[in-house]
Write a protein that holds these residues in place. Sequence first.
Motif: not given
Length: 238
Positions: A126-153
């Motif tokens: 609905e939003l057109g898959d907007p670009l976000i950064n890891s801070y946005h992802a944390l703020a929106l509760g999309l993933a934890t910092q640990e999950e984001i770090d794991k996904i990047k790695e």
Amino acid sequence: MKKCEMLYEGKAKKVYATEDENLVIVDYKDDATAFNGEKKGTIAGKGVVNNVMSNHMFQLLEKQGVPTHFVEQLSERETVVKKVQIVPLEVIIRNISAGSFAKRYGVEEGIVFSQPTIEFSYKNDELGDPLINSYHALALGLATQEEIDKIKEMSFKINEVMKKYFDTLNVILVDFKLEFGKTADGTVVLADEISPDTCRLWDKDTKEKLDKDRFRRDMGGVEEAYQEMFRRLLGETL
């Protein structure tokens, strides 16, 4: 393993429940979309190519220590995978400038980066898959910092493995999209697919596009490009 009720139908796949609550069956379609569903069409044989190629790549990555949702291929179009809760982050790894990156930053396609880049987009049609950064992802509760770090790695490791592998097929891995999911015990695994739908793949000698850009840009030869990738992967034709 048999199909039960359909749980979900997306742009490219249908997902069915099975008698095992931790496993589902994915059925790949020939439907094609681009630009968040604005452009629609059909690519004959795409479902077969994407299913077989994804499973081939998942097994290759598993051997290199990357956990995936793959369990077993049932047919040319159907595969059993672990049921996961998709992390609503699309991960884009880029090795060379192309597509939206080139357009967004006003650069030509084909610039080889000194190191790969990573982008996140919020998985929301609905939003057109907007670009976000890891801070946005944390703020929106999309993933934890640990999950984001794991996904990047994991994403950078996947890139290294795939770049080397595609090079043996005389193919350049320009960029690609990944999705990750969490299994019942919370383990983050690679999910979705790896295919000409989700990767930009150029012939190393001619720079000919062997991916969905041929559909997006009305270049013609779409089925032939998918079949060529199938041939290079498996040494056989559809």
